[in-house]
Write a protein that holds these residues in place. Structure first.
Motif, mmCIF file in Angstrom:
data_model
loop_
_atom_site.group_PDB
_atom_site.id
_atom_site.type_symbol
_atom_site.label_atom_id
_atom_site.label_comp_id
_atom_site.label_asym_id
_atom_site.label_seq_id
_atom_site.Cartn_x
_atom_site.Cartn_y
_atom_site.Cartn_z
ATOM 1 N N ASP A 1 12.269 5.911 11.110
ATOM 2 C CA ASP A 1 11.303 6.966 10.787
ATOM 3 C C ASP A 1 10.222 6.439 9.835
ATOM 4 O OD1 ASP A 1 10.128 9.420 10.852
ATOM 5 O OD2 ASP A 1 11.589 10.398 9.548
ATOM 6 N N ILE A 2 9.515 5.411 10.300
ATOM 7 C CA ILE A 2 8.436 4.800 9.513
ATOM 8 C C ILE A 2 7.235 5.753 9.515
ATOM 9 C CG2 ILE A 2 6.852 2.830 9.385
ATOM 10 C CD1 ILE A 2 9.014 1.236 10.951
ATOM 11 N N PRO A 3 6.598 6.002 8.381
ATOM 12 C CA PRO A 3 5.380 6.826 8.383
ATOM 13 C C PRO A 3 4.332 6.232 9.321
ATOM 14 C CG PRO A 3 6.166 6.486 6.144
ATOM 15 C CD PRO A 3 6.978 5.581 7.014
ATOM 16 N N VAL A 4 3.760 7.057 10.186
ATOM 17 C CA VAL A 4 2.844 6.553 11.206
ATOM 18 C C VAL A 4 1.594 5.915 10.598
ATOM 19 C CG1 VAL A 4 1.584 8.721 11.546
ATOM 20 C CG2 VAL A 4 1.801 7.084 13.448
ATOM 21 N N GLU A 5 1.253 6.307 9.373
ATOM 22 C CA GLU A 5 0.071 5.700 8.745
ATOM 23 C C GLU A 5 0.277 4.213 8.441
ATOM 24 O OE1 GLU A 5 2.010 8.331 5.475
ATOM 25 O OE2 GLU A 5 1.682 8.409 7.660
ATOM 26 N N LEU A 6 1.512 3.738 8.591
ATOM 27 C CA LEU A 6 1.779 2.308 8.438
ATOM 28 C C LEU A 6 1.617 1.536 9.745
ATOM 29 C CD1 LEU A 6 4.868 2.465 6.042
ATOM 30 C CD2 LEU A 6 2.517 1.807 5.465
ATOM 31 N N ASP B 1 -7.948 5.098 9.872
ATOM 32 C CA ASP B 1 -6.603 5.306 9.336
ATOM 33 C C ASP B 1 -6.490 6.582 8.504
ATOM 34 O OD1 ASP B 1 -8.083 4.359 7.189
ATOM 35 O OD2 ASP B 1 -6.698 2.745 6.677
ATOM 36 N N ALA B 2 -7.616 7.129 8.064
ATOM 37 C CA ALA B 2 -7.583 8.401 7.331
ATOM 38 C C ALA B 2 -7.125 9.560 8.209
ATOM 39 C CB ALA B 2 -8.966 8.708 6.761
ATOM 40 N N ASP B 3 -7.189 9.375 9.544
ATOM 41 C CA ASP B 3 -6.850 10.456 10.469
ATOM 42 C C ASP B 3 -5.365 10.528 10.800
ATOM 43 O OD1 ASP B 3 -9.534 11.504 10.991
ATOM 44 O OD2 ASP B 3 -9.898 9.541 11.904
ATOM 45 N N TYR B 4 -4.581 9.520 10.392
ATOM 46 C CA TYR B 4 -3.150 9.553 10.720
ATOM 47 C C TYR B 4 -2.449 10.753 10.082
ATOM 48 C CZ TYR B 4 -3.182 4.854 12.780
ATOM 49 O OH TYR B 4 -3.410 3.765 13.577
ATOM 50 N N LEU B 5 -2.850 11.145 8.893
ATOM 51 C CA LEU B 5 -2.166 12.239 8.203
ATOM 52 C C LEU B 5 -2.259 13.542 8.983
ATOM 53 C CD1 LEU B 5 -3.099 11.541 4.471
ATOM 54 C CD2 LEU B 5 -0.898 11.168 5.616
ATOM 55 N N GLN C 1 -3.401 13.698 12.450
ATOM 56 C CA GLN C 1 -3.135 13.506 13.881
ATOM 57 C C GLN C 1 -1.750 12.928 14.163
ATOM 58 O OE1 GLN C 1 -4.967 14.161 16.584
ATOM 59 N NE2 GLN C 1 -7.052 14.531 15.856
ATOM 60 N N GLY C 2 -1.173 12.219 13.216
ATOM 61 C CA GLY C 2 0.148 11.636 13.416
ATOM 62 C C GLY C 2 0.183 10.675 14.590
ATOM 63 N N THR C 3 1.261 10.755 15.377
ATOM 64 C CA THR C 3 1.439 9.817 16.490
ATOM 65 C C THR C 3 0.490 10.083 17.655
ATOM 66 O OG1 THR C 3 3.210 11.210 17.372
ATOM 67 C CG2 THR C 3 3.863 9.360 15.960
ATOM 68 N N LYS C 4 -0.253 11.186 17.624
ATOM 69 C CA LYS C 4 -1.248 11.425 18.675
ATOM 70 C C LYS C 4 -2.304 10.321 18.699
ATOM 71 C CE LYS C 4 -0.992 16.462 19.154
ATOM 72 N NZ LYS C 4 -1.760 17.733 19.029
ATOM 73 N N ILE C 5 -2.555 9.682 17.546
ATOM 74 C CA ILE C 5 -3.521 8.582 17.530
ATOM 75 C C ILE C 5 -2.814 7.243 17.298
ATOM 76 C CG2 ILE C 5 -5.447 10.062 16.874
ATOM 77 C CD1 ILE C 5 -5.258 8.739 14.048
ATOM 78 N N LYS C 6 -1.549 7.182 17.701
ATOM 79 C CA LYS C 6 -0.837 5.905 17.679
ATOM 80 C C LYS C 6 -1.196 5.151 18.963
ATOM 81 C CE LYS C 6 3.717 3.732 17.500
ATOM 82 N NZ LYS C 6 5.103 3.832 17.998
ATOM 83 N N ALA D 1 -3.703 -0.792 16.882
ATOM 84 C CA ALA D 1 -3.769 0.395 16.037
ATOM 85 C C ALA D 1 -5.202 0.728 15.626
ATOM 86 C CB ALA D 1 -2.926 0.168 14.783
ATOM 87 N N VAL D 2 -5.450 2.037 15.454
ATOM 88 C CA VAL D 2 -6.651 2.481 14.753
ATOM 89 C C VAL D 2 -6.547 1.981 13.315
ATOM 90 C CG1 VAL D 2 -7.804 4.519 13.819
ATOM 91 C CG2 VAL D 2 -7.026 4.491 16.203
ATOM 92 N N LYS D 3 -7.622 1.356 12.839
ATOM 93 C CA LYS D 3 -7.566 0.731 11.510
ATOM 94 C C LYS D 3 -8.517 1.418 10.544
ATOM 95 C CE LYS D 3 -5.448 -3.459 13.259
ATOM 96 N NZ LYS D 3 -5.348 -3.097 14.683
#
Length: 445
Positions: A198-203, A269-273, A275-280, A284-286
């Protein structure tokens, strides 16, 4: 032979915007002029809307065969047509994979029966199918695909000797997914030791890192220079990689080219919080700084093509923990509206959008008779209303997976008509049930 006369258009083509008319006869553009009259033609008054060549998307994953719970050639090509995309090149990581000539032709057969947009399929390279690749007719398909980093499906080519032999044994465009597998695995192991699965997707951009991208893409570019191979690096995601590519030569003379995708131009990467895995995605989006450098490289011609890497997964699949949630997302319906939003924001001109999404894919892959508004070319066309504001929501999403990373976004412009080989395939929200797609052909000696 049916005739359709498009009146009062603003034709965006070859670096110009010209007011005029365009006459379609059968599947082809027969005439372009400032004023055309033809009493035998059906007339459509475009009322000063933009008329673009149909978009050629050089990288999509339509999930057929074998993964059709996510999407199919029929469902995703319909969504593409609604987005002004009239031709696509669908990637080989399906089930089974498109890694033999027999499977390649089988896939063409599927598309002939179900596709609403013109189609081609690159041949998939593996660690052990070089001899099959050598027998491939260079006019048979768009090119060859190499996964130099793992992604959906197991097509990783990681034998250095095989990679060099592939580069030395094909005249076709080698389209490469470049991420260094060792770096990714080490990064993943590090974060798994801290978080488990369960790694945070922002990583995600720390795992599939700048270093992983640059190591792989720089090796591929160097090998292409050594062997003289024709290399096209898919979906650049880092600013650092843009320094590997040349803007001093016209595209026709380049042996090494690059592509950027819509999501790497839109998200950071600001959008991961939110959008979560929808933008995985892989790569990777950087960072916002990477995004800015990608834009800079696109505009100064180090990057030649804008594509989608359309890759649908179900929301249920995406809802898994980090290590289980697959990478990829649906984009074909919203790619052109997203680029037009960047036009409205002053980032790119209409002429450059057409160059990067229509002209350059046609030039790069030697596509015959498409990608331009020219007399005698196929009538693959997209009509755009720059002032047709609309919002993306569940009710107007056409992807089989039923979601979009653009949900809730309001676009200022929309596609009103799409023609595929002269057939009006989409008009004001209504898709034609008639298929008029063709297999792409290529001008190669």
């Amino acid at each position: 032979m049916k005739k359709t006369l498009l009146k009062n258009a603003k034709l965006v083509n070859e670096g110009q915007i010209i007011e005029g008319d365009l006459l379609i006869e059968g599947s082809r553009i027969s005439r372009i002029d400032t004023e055309i009259s033809d009493d035998t033609a059906e007339v459509i008054d475009l009322e000063a809307k933009l008329l673009l060549p149909g978009i050629i998307d050089d990288q999509v994953h339509f999930r057929e065969p074998g993964l059709t719970h996510k999407g199919s050639i029929a469902t995703e090509s319909r969504a593409a047509v609604a987005g002004g995309i009239t031709s696509f090149m669908e990637q080989p990581n399906t089930v089974p994979q498109t890694t033999t000539r027999e499977k390649l032709e089988a896939k063409f057969g599927m598309a002939a029966e179900s596709s609403f947009a013109n189609y081609s399929f690159p041949f998939g390279c593996t660690n052990d199918n070089l001899e099959e690749l050598k027998l491939l007719d260079k006019k048979a398909c768009s090119g060859v695909k190499m996964f130099l980093g793992s992604s959906t499906g197991n097509m990783l080519v990681d034998d250095e000797e095989v990679i060099e032999r592939i580069f030395s044994n094909t005249e076709l465009v080698i389209c490469a997914h470049c991420e260094d597998e060792t770096t990714i695995r080490n990064n993943l192991a590090h974060y798994q030791s801290i978080y488990g699965d369960d790694i945070p997707v922002e990583l995600h951009p720390k795992i599939r890192s700048e270093e992983a991208c640059y190591l792989s893409s720089s090796r591929a570019v160097e090998l292409a220079r050594q062997t003289g191979a024709r290399l096209h690096v898919f979906h650049l995601s880092t600013g650092k990689e843009t320094g590997l590519f040349n803007h001093d030569l016209p595209l026709q003379q380049k042996k090494i080219t690059a592509e950027v995708c819509i999501h790497h131009l839109w998200f950071s990467d600001a959008d991961y919080l939110e959008q979560g895995t929808k933008i995985k995605w892989n790569p990777a989006v950087k960072t916002a700084a990477d995004r800015a450098q990608l834009w800079e490289a696109l505009l100064d011609d180090r990057i030649d093509v804008v594509a989608t890497d359309h890759a649908p997964h179900t929301l249920e699949e995406k809802a898994g923990v980090y290590t289980k949630a697959p990478s990829g997302g649906p984009l074909v319906q919203h790619a052109l509206p997203a680029m037009l939003e960047n036009y409205h924001n002053g980032k790119i001109s209409l002429e450059r959008i057409v160059e990067k999404m229509c002209h350059n894919p046609a030039i790069l892959f030697d596509v015959s008779g498409r990608g331009f508004l020219r007399e005698g070319y196929y009538a693959d066309l997209a009509v755009v209303d720059l002032d047709a504001t609309w919002a993306v929501n569940k009710g107007n999403i056409l992807y089989k997976c039923g979601w979009s990373p653009f949900e809730g976004v309001s676009f200022k412009s929309g596609i009103t008509h799409t023609f595929v080989n002269g057939h009006l395939a989409y008009e004001n929200g209504i898709l034609s049930e008639k298929r008029n797609a063709m297999r792409l052909t290529f001008d190669r000696d």
